[in-house]
Design a protein around this motif. Structure first.
Motif, PDB file in Angstrom:
ATOM      1  N   ILE A 108       0.860  -1.179   0.000  1.00  0.00           N
ATOM      2  CA  ILE A 108       0.000   0.000   0.000  1.00  0.00           C
ATOM      3  C   ILE A 108       0.896   1.228   0.000  1.00  0.00           C
ATOM      4  O   ILE A 108       1.854   1.315   0.785  1.00  0.00           O
ATOM      5  N   LEU A 109       0.598   2.172  -0.890  1.00  0.00           N
ATOM      6  CA  LEU A 109       1.300   3.459  -0.916  1.00  0.00           C
ATOM      7  C   LEU A 109       0.291   4.551  -0.573  1.00  0.00           C
ATOM      8  O   LEU A 109      -0.678   4.756  -1.306  1.00  0.00           O
ATOM      9  N   LEU A 110       0.502   5.215   0.540  1.00  0.00           N
ATOM     10  CA  LEU A 110      -0.347   6.330   0.934  1.00  0.00           C
ATOM     11  C   LEU A 110       0.334   7.625   0.520  1.00  0.00           C
ATOM     12  O   LEU A 110       1.452   7.912   0.962  1.00  0.00           O
ATOM     13  N   CYS A 111      -0.320   8.382  -0.335  1.00  0.00           N
ATOM     14  CA  CYS A 111       0.252   9.634  -0.834  1.00  0.00           C
ATOM     15  C   CYS A 111      -0.008  10.757   0.163  1.00  0.00           C
ATOM     16  O   CYS A 111      -1.166  11.060   0.481  1.00  0.00           O
ATOM     17  N   GLY A 112       1.055  11.357   0.639  1.00  0.00           N
ATOM     18  CA  GLY A 112       0.894  12.507   1.512  1.00  0.00           C
ATOM     19  C   GLY A 112       0.310  13.689   0.752  1.00  0.00           C
ATOM     20  O   GLY A 112       0.433  13.787  -0.472  1.00  0.00           O
ATOM     21  N   HIS A 113      -0.322  14.589   1.474  1.00  0.00           N
ATOM     22  CA  HIS A 113      -0.888  15.779   0.838  1.00  0.00           C
ATOM     23  C   HIS A 113      -1.081  16.852   1.900  1.00  0.00           C
ATOM     24  O   HIS A 113      -0.923  16.599   3.085  1.00  0.00           O
ATOM     25  N   TYR A 114      -1.397  18.059   1.444  1.00  0.00           N
ATOM     26  CA  TYR A 114      -1.579  19.188   2.335  1.00  0.00           C
ATOM     27  C   TYR A 114      -0.305  19.369   3.179  1.00  0.00           C
ATOM     28  O   TYR A 114       0.800  19.279   2.673  1.00  0.00           O
ATOM     29  N   LYS A 115      -0.483  19.586   4.499  1.00  0.00           N
ATOM     30  CA  LYS A 115       0.670  19.773   5.380  1.00  0.00           C
ATOM     31  C   LYS A 115       1.225  18.429   5.843  1.00  0.00           C
ATOM     32  O   LYS A 115       2.301  18.356   6.428  1.00  0.00           O
ATOM     33  N   GLY A 116       0.483  17.357   5.552  1.00  0.00           N
ATOM     34  CA  GLY A 116       0.885  16.027   5.985  1.00  0.00           C
ATOM     35  C   GLY A 116      -0.291  15.294   6.586  1.00  0.00           C
ATOM     36  O   GLY A 116      -1.452  15.696   6.423  1.00  0.00           O
ATOM     37  N   VAL A 117      -0.012  14.190   7.283  1.00  0.00           N
ATOM     38  CA  VAL A 117      -1.079  13.401   7.893  1.00  0.00           C
ATOM     39  C   VAL A 117      -1.024  13.522   9.409  1.00  0.00           C
ATOM     40  O   VAL A 117       0.026  13.807   9.994  1.00  0.00           O
ATOM     41  N   ASP A 118      -2.158  13.297  10.029  1.00  0.00           N
ATOM     42  CA  ASP A 118      -2.229  13.216  11.482  1.00  0.00           C
ATOM     43  C   ASP A 118      -1.179  12.213  11.960  1.00  0.00           C
ATOM     44  O   ASP A 118      -1.062  11.115  11.428  1.00  0.00           O
ATOM     45  N   GLN A 119      -0.390  12.592  12.952  1.00  0.00           N
ATOM     46  CA  GLN A 119       0.709  11.752  13.425  1.00  0.00           C
ATOM     47  C   GLN A 119       0.244  10.368  13.841  1.00  0.00           C
ATOM     48  O   GLN A 119       0.987   9.388  13.748  1.00  0.00           O
ATOM     49  N   ARG A 120      -1.005  10.229  14.263  1.00  0.00           N
ATOM     50  CA  ARG A 120      -1.512   8.925  14.689  1.00  0.00           C
ATOM     51  C   ARG A 120      -1.572   7.932  13.533  1.00  0.00           C
ATOM     52  O   ARG A 120      -1.469   6.719  13.754  1.00  0.00           O
ATOM     53  N   VAL A 121      -1.718   8.428  12.307  1.00  0.00           N
ATOM     54  CA  VAL A 121      -1.637   7.549  11.136  1.00  0.00           C
ATOM     55  C   VAL A 121      -0.241   6.951  11.048  1.00  0.00           C
ATOM     56  O   VAL A 121      -0.069   5.740  10.849  1.00  0.00           O
ATOM     57  N   ARG A 122       0.758   7.790  11.228  1.00  0.00           N
ATOM     58  CA  ARG A 122       2.149   7.329  11.147  1.00  0.00           C
ATOM     59  C   ARG A 122       2.492   6.400  12.304  1.00  0.00           C
ATOM     60  O   ARG A 122       3.275   5.455  12.153  1.00  0.00           O
TER      61      ARG A 122
END
Length: 226
Positions: A108-122
């Motif tokens: 799975i490749l999750l494409c980052g966008h905007y300022k980034g993702v909520d740290q809890r995703v990471r």
């Protein structure tokens, strides 16, 4: 192999997956590339997948819920070797990582966008973070395309000459030797005589010497890995 790409802008990658080596590899049944519009997993009536960050920071942040819903739906159907987030602060993508990933089955490749993702995703959903360079793009779609292309071309049968893929730059932490084609003499610019000699052993020796010399001159940092 199967590659699932999660994105808020699937249109940016649709053309890529329908062309060139990636398209041919799919037609041969060597790989499946599936695009998933993250907005389809939003519970918001406007299909929003971002919100303002806590703490008053600038920019918008990708939310946990739609990402979790999408990844959970995919994982309910099959197991994945890695869930990869394309991020400028991830580990630097290189040929060794491409080789490693080409041996995996499902990604799975999750494409980052905007300022980034909520740290809890990471923290809870991502198993690996990859960067294609020390710069920031508008979104991770181009990075996902780069990663997918470099991995797919390594699959056996994806390109006509399989040996060609494994003699590319960086496979042995070396740049490639100079290459030439016909005519042997153009405007007095001659192909090195050794390449016209037909002496395979000497040609291989010349090729290695040239690769080492070019790497020392252009990318000495690669030799530090040896």
């Amino acid at each position: 192999m199967r590659i699932d790409i999660i994105t808020v802008l699937p249109e940016m990658i649709e053309g890529f997956v329908r062309e060139s080596i990636v398209a041919r590899a799919q037609k041969k049944g060597l790989v499946e590339v599936h695009l998933h519009n993250l907005r389809d997993y939003s519970t918001n009536r406007w299909r929003r997948v971002d919100d303002y960050p806590y703490g008053g920071f600038a920019g918008m942040v990708m939310q946990c819920e739609p990402i979790d819903r999408c990844i959970s739906a995919l994982k309910a159907e099959r197991e994945y070797d890695d869930v990869i987030f394309t991020s400028p602060d991830g580990e630097q993508f290189d040929q060794h990582i491409a080789n490693e990933m080409s041996l995996q089955q499902n990604l799975i490749l999750l494409c980052g966008h905007y300022k980034g993702v909520d740290q809890r995703v990471r923290d809870h959903l991502i198993t690996r973070e990859i960067s294609i360079g020390d710069y920031v793009l508008t979104g991770g779609e181009l990075a996902a395309a780069v990663i997918a292309d470099s991995v797919v071309r390594l699959l056996p049968g994806a390109i006509g000459d399989e040996e060609s893929a494994f003699s590319d730059c960086f496979q042995d932490d070396l740049l490639s030797a100079p290459i030439y084609t016909r005519p042997a003499d153009y405007k007095g610019w001659r192909v090195p005589d050794i390449l016209l000699s037909g002496h395979e052993a000497k040609i291989k020796e010349w090729e290695m010497q040239q690769a080492l010399e070019r790497t020392r001159r252009m990318r000495p940092d690669l030799l530090e890995k040896k």
